[in-house]
Scaffold this motif. Structure first.
Motif, mmCIF file in Angstrom:
data_model
loop_
_atom_site.group_PDB
_atom_site.id
_atom_site.type_symbol
_atom_site.label_atom_id
_atom_site.label_comp_id
_atom_site.label_asym_id
_atom_site.label_seq_id
_atom_site.Cartn_x
_atom_site.Cartn_y
_atom_site.Cartn_z
ATOM 1 N N THR A 110 15.732 -7.474 25.925
ATOM 2 C CA THR A 110 14.477 -6.830 25.516
ATOM 3 C C THR A 110 13.797 -7.702 24.410
ATOM 4 N N THR A 111 12.649 -7.979 24.568
ATOM 5 C CA THR A 111 11.807 -8.493 23.533
ATOM 6 C C THR A 111 10.883 -7.654 22.713
ATOM 7 N N ILE A 112 11.314 -7.581 21.272
ATOM 8 C CA ILE A 112 10.699 -6.571 20.595
ATOM 9 C C ILE A 112 9.733 -7.319 19.668
ATOM 10 N N GLY A 131 21.006 -10.555 24.658
ATOM 11 C CA GLY A 131 19.644 -11.103 24.884
ATOM 12 C C GLY A 131 18.343 -10.394 24.352
ATOM 13 N N ILE A 132 18.517 -10.148 23.004
ATOM 14 C CA ILE A 132 17.388 -9.604 22.382
ATOM 15 C C ILE A 132 16.595 -10.589 21.629
ATOM 16 N N GLY A 165 19.583 -5.660 5.666
ATOM 17 C CA GLY A 165 18.164 -5.335 6.416
ATOM 18 C C GLY A 165 18.287 -5.518 7.883
ATOM 19 N N LEU A 166 18.222 -6.501 8.384
ATOM 20 C CA LEU A 166 18.461 -6.447 9.650
ATOM 21 C C LEU A 166 19.761 -6.965 10.081
ATOM 22 N N ASP A 167 20.728 -5.977 10.889
ATOM 23 C CA ASP A 167 22.217 -6.192 11.082
ATOM 24 C C ASP A 167 22.276 -6.306 12.677
ATOM 25 N N VAL A 168 22.979 -7.468 13.047
ATOM 26 C CA VAL A 168 23.053 -7.995 14.328
ATOM 27 C C VAL A 168 24.330 -8.243 14.906
ATOM 28 N N VAL A 169 24.657 -7.722 15.869
ATOM 29 C CA VAL A 169 25.795 -8.375 16.912
ATOM 30 C C VAL A 169 25.562 -8.491 18.176
ATOM 31 N N GLY A 170 25.398 -9.415 18.624
ATOM 32 C CA GLY A 170 24.986 -9.720 20.256
ATOM 33 C C GLY A 170 24.901 -11.403 20.502
ATOM 34 N N LYS A 171 24.846 -11.488 21.825
ATOM 35 C CA LYS A 171 24.580 -12.823 22.472
ATOM 36 C C LYS A 171 23.418 -13.079 22.679
ATOM 37 N N PHE A 173 20.480 -13.973 20.778
ATOM 38 C CA PHE A 173 19.816 -13.344 19.985
ATOM 39 C C PHE A 173 18.689 -14.361 19.330
ATOM 40 N N THR A 174 17.313 -14.066 19.230
ATOM 41 C CA THR A 174 16.493 -14.670 18.619
ATOM 42 C C THR A 174 15.733 -13.833 17.668
ATOM 43 N N LEU A 175 15.583 -14.493 16.212
ATOM 44 C CA LEU A 175 14.782 -13.755 15.245
ATOM 45 C C LEU A 175 13.677 -14.825 14.860
#
Length: 517
Positions: A110-112, A131-132, A165-171, A173-175
């Motif tokens: 998903t792209t946010i 895949g975020i 703030g932004l808390d991520v666990v995933g494969k 991942f792009t910010l």
């Protein structure tokens, strides 16, 4: 000079000798730090972690660090969206609750997209999916607390206490292209993740020098295949940009200012640190291992960075603090601790009040070797090559910016007093460009000159520069300074200074050459 080998020092004596330099060792809060996970290096689906990095890197002595437009790094991908259903979500300021609802129910791939302006949150934005892509309209400028027509700011000023703030666990991942403002804990925390791309973001707290600011700005930890580029970090009470307990990392073209530590590389294998600016921090750029962690950091290339004027007062909390950097004297350009196969080339240091580069043993923070067993006794520093850099001068003349404290920053206090005598008695008016604590290798082999292989050669020095490297022999110095009758004359006599090109530090680096991302 004659030194007492560590193997002949009793445990009680060793602890006593090192107590003045004891620095609490950890990189995070007690609940989430390196001791919390018995195997923090492994995450879901991790492939063989030590198979070796891609062969696309450097040659010892003439590193090919690439260019800003060299193209994407090719790494193994632990997750792919190729052939999978993809999704796109868009949100505007005022739709914070809808955004939180969406991230709680994310589908893979998903792209946010967040519109320009300011998003206000009362809790962390938590992502637990693969895949975020999370993207905004731009990071804005330093000090910009509200988003503009071409910037997106996520404001966490009123969020719940002790939340990221932004808390991520995933494969995968792009910010990119946003600012994270006023987080209660870490601005961006990415943990147990892989194929992480952090691009053009800004983390910041409103007020400088506050120990209550969040600890870390950009914080990928316990991860694999991480890139942090073209980003900015300001006012973190520990580190602005941190990569820790990670395998394969690139940190390039970032700006870190007004933090306690600008950029940290900790317990990390195969890191490439290029083209960053670390100015006006307490310490600019650091490479180190801590005890109790199974990842033994190695193969770190630091090139084309600017590390100047890092003289900000240390504002890390020291009340029950577990942070290594809370003990660092202001004015430390770079320190290397319990590290191996570290190469510095093409960097610029200057105007760092305490020292440009300090090279320390892990036994300076934890004198009990048993506590280093998780990392295969990784307390020793070895194979540090410092060559073809530029030293501008103006460093080493005002240790801890003149505000030494024996209780909270004992190393700075010791150095300040030692060099005050050296200035009066020997005309040595500043700490040399490279300060080695003289501890490693440990136990000592007195028959091996420069057994740790610390090399300093072919650097550009200030006009009229004299000695460039000092062996402080901290064990002997501390013993004399902490005796019932302190012996400052004898302590100074234990130190040794070396010009560039003089043995034993005129070595040519290490082999095999670095093979980096």
């Amino acid at each position: 000079m004659n030194r007492l080998p560590l193997s002949r020092v009793t445990r009680v004596a060793l602890v006593s000798l090192m107590s003045l330099l004891a620095i609490p060792a950890c990189s995070d809060d007690d609940a989430d730090g390196p001791y919390a996970d018995p195997n923090p290096s492994k995450g879901p689906g991790e492939e063989t972690p030590d198979a070796g990095p891609p062969d696309s890197g450097t040659d010892s002595g003439t590193p090919d660090s690439g260019t800003p437009d060299a193209g994407p790094t090719v790494w193994p991908q632990e997750f792919t969206c190729t052939g999978k259903e993809t999704h796109t979500l868009s949100f505007a300021p005022g739709q914070e609750q809808q955004l939180q609802n969406a991230v709680n129910d994310l589908k893979p791939c998903t792209t946010i997209t967040l519109g320009a302006g300011t998003f206000h949150f009362d809790n962390a934005v938590t992502i637990r999916q693969d895949g975020i892509t999370f993207q905004g309209a731009g990071r804005g400028a330093k000090g910009e607390a509200t988003g503009g027509a071409a910037s997106t700011v996520l404001d966490f000023t009123n969020a719940a206490a002790n939340t990221n703030g932004l808390d991520v666990v995933g494969k995968l991942f792009t910010l990119r292209d946003m600012a994270l403002w006023g987080a209660q804990k870490d601005g961006l925390r990415v943990e147990n993740s892989s194929n992480v791309f952090i691009q053009r973001i800004r983390t910041e707290w409103a007020q400088p020098n506050l120990p209550t600011n969040g600890k870390y700005g950009i914080y990928p930890v316990k991860s694999r295949y991480v890139i942090v580029e073209d980003s900015e970090a300001y006012n973190a009470s520990d580190a602005g940009i941190y990569v820790g307990q990670t395998r394969y990392a690139i940190v390039r073209r970032n700006i870190a200012k007004q933090n306690v530590a600008g950029i940290e590389i900790e317990n990390t294998k195969f890191a490439f640190v290029e083209g960053n600016t670390a100015i006006d921090n307490t310490t600019g750029l650091v490479v180190f291992d801590l005890p109790g962690n199974p990842i033994q950091g190695t193969d770190v290339l630091v090139t084309k960075n600017t590390i100047t004027g890092n003289n900000r007062k240390n504002f890390a909390s020291d009340s029950g603090s577990s942070s290594t950097v809370s003990q660092v004297p202001a004015g430390t350009g770079t320190f290397i601790l319990a590290s191996r196969r570290v190469e510095f080339v093409g960097n610029t240091w200057g105007d760092n009040n305490t020292v440009d580069i300090a090279v320390l043993s892990g036994l300076a923070i934890e004198p009990n070797p048993v506590l280093w067993s998780a990392g295969f006794f990784n307390f020793s520093t070895s194979d540090v090559s410092i060559h073809h850099n530029t030293f501008l001068g103006g460093s080493g003349g005002n240790v801890d910016s003149g505000e030494t404290n024996p209780a909270t920053r004992p190393l700075g206090y010791l150095i300040s007093n030692l060099y005050a005598y050296g200035k009066a008695a020997a005309g040595v008016d500043r700490v040399e460009h490279v300060m080695w604590d003289g501890i490693d290798p440990a136990p000592r082999n007195e028959n091996v000159a420069n057994g740790m292989n610390l090399c300093f050669s072919n650097n550009t020095l200030p006009a009229g520069a004299k000695a460039s490297v000092v062996d402080l022999d901290l064990e002997a110095v501390q013993k004399k300074l902490t005796a019932a009758t302190p012996d400052i004359v004898g302590a100074w006599a234990e130190t040794r200074r070396y010009n560039q090109g003089a043995a034993p530090f005129n070595c040519s680096g290490f082999a095999p050459a670095l093979k980096l991302p």
